[in-house]
Design an enzyme around this catalytic site. Structure first.
Site, short mmCIF file in Angstrom:
data_model
loop_
_atom_site.label_atom_id
_atom_site.label_comp_id
_atom_site.label_asym_id
_atom_site.label_seq_id
_atom_site.Cartn_x
_atom_site.Cartn_y
_atom_site.Cartn_z
N LYS A 80 13.74 60.42 -42.51
CA LYS A 80 13.17 59.09 -42.70
C LYS A 80 13.63 58.14 -41.60
CE LYS A 80 12.63 55.41 -46.12
NZ LYS A 80 13.05 54.87 -47.44
N PHE B 152 13.28 54.95 -52.25
CA PHE B 152 13.20 53.87 -53.24
C PHE B 152 11.88 53.15 -53.06
CE2 PHE B 152 15.37 52.42 -49.43
CZ PHE B 152 14.71 51.25 -49.12
N HIS C 31 22.95 49.61 -49.53
CA HIS C 31 22.20 50.76 -49.01
C HIS C 31 21.48 50.39 -47.71
CE1 HIS C 31 23.03 53.18 -52.51
NE2 HIS C 31 22.55 52.24 -53.31
N LYS C 32 20.97 49.16 -47.64
CA LYS C 32 20.29 48.73 -46.43
C LYS C 32 21.29 48.60 -45.28
CE LYS C 32 16.83 45.92 -46.73
NZ LYS C 32 15.97 44.72 -46.88
N TYR D 44 8.24 52.18 -52.97
CA TYR D 44 6.97 52.92 -52.98
C TYR D 44 7.07 54.28 -52.31
CZ TYR D 44 4.97 48.37 -54.29
OH TYR D 44 4.67 47.18 -54.93
N ASP E 1 12.13 41.96 -43.52
CA ASP E 1 11.28 41.83 -44.70
C ASP E 1 10.25 42.94 -44.59
OD1 ASP E 1 10.72 40.37 -47.13
OD2 ASP E 1 8.80 39.86 -46.21
N SER E 2 10.06 43.66 -45.67
CA SER E 2 9.20 44.83 -45.58
C SER E 2 8.40 45.03 -46.86
CB SER E 2 10.04 46.08 -45.29
OG SER E 2 11.03 46.27 -46.27
N ASN F 240 22.28 44.06 -49.99
CA ASN F 240 21.97 45.45 -50.32
C ASN F 240 22.85 46.39 -49.49
OD1 ASN F 240 20.79 48.05 -50.46
ND2 ASN F 240 18.80 47.15 -51.00
#
Length: 204
Positions: free
Chosen positions: A175, A152, A13-14, A154, A69-70, A11
């Site tokens: 954030k 993104f 973006h991560k 939730y 992991d989230s 990812n």
């Protein structure tokens, strides 16, 4: 030459987000992306799944690896969706389906009982197998309808504790200061510095 750590994720973006978070905390350590195989995430906790990903990347690259992991854990649902957050809405694994199902499940739950938390487990695995994990929790509540176009997952239905906006209405900088991922990786940063810098010193 500075040390290098690989982020066990495809990812982009991560990778960008973690570079922002960790840059000031681990100066001189370069964080790079990963294009190798990803393991089956069959762990029974956020920590186990983060370690599975970091271990696979460390073994594949021979470099120190970090992973996370989230997900979102809702109190009235006994901590669910939890580790199943990304596929809560079914095989399509879409953000919209996940959010839609969660809101339906909570449709009869009063506002006073919609407490939840974003949870992140951050893991570091060294090429010699040494490992460490840290957990970060961002408390809040689940809204009744999505709000905001940012973020993104939730984010549009999660209102952080002390905020009047959803996580999707926060700027990336706001954030970054508050999120579960920031909390977990900030806690792991000292371990990364000590282990990675120590391994680099031995190698030299």
């Amino acid at each position: 030459m500075g040390a290098t750590v690989v982020l066990a994720s495809h990812n982009a973006h991560k990778l960008e987000e973690l570079r922002r978070i960790l840059g000031p905390l681990i100066p001189g350590i370069e964080l790079i992306g990963y294009d190798g195989p990803e393991p089956v995430e069959d762990g029974l906790s956020f920590e186990e799944n983060a370690l599975l990903k970091a271990r696979a990347a460390a073994e594949h690259t021979g470099l120190p690896a970090i992973a996370d992991d989230s997900g979102i854990a809702v109190d009235v649902l006994g901590g669910c969706p939890g580790i199943f957050s990304a596929r809560w809405g079914g095989p399509a694994r879409s953000d919209s389906a996940n959010v839609e199902l969660l809101l339906w499940q909570l449709s009869d739950v009063a506002d006073d009982h919609r407490q939840a938390g974003f949870v992140c487990a951050a893991a570091l695995v060294m090429p010699d197998g040494a490992q460490a994990t840290r957990l970060g929790v961002w408390p809040g509540t689940v809204l009744r309808a999505p709000a905001g176009a940012g973020g993104f997952g939730y984010d549009p239905v999660f209102q952080p504790q002390g905020e009047t906006r959803s996580a999707a209405e926060l700027t990336p900088a706001e954030k970054d200061l508050l999120s579960h991922r920031t909390r977990a990786f900030s806690a792991l940063a000292e371990e990364i510095r000590e282990r990675v810098d120590g391994a680099e010193s031995v190698a030299n």
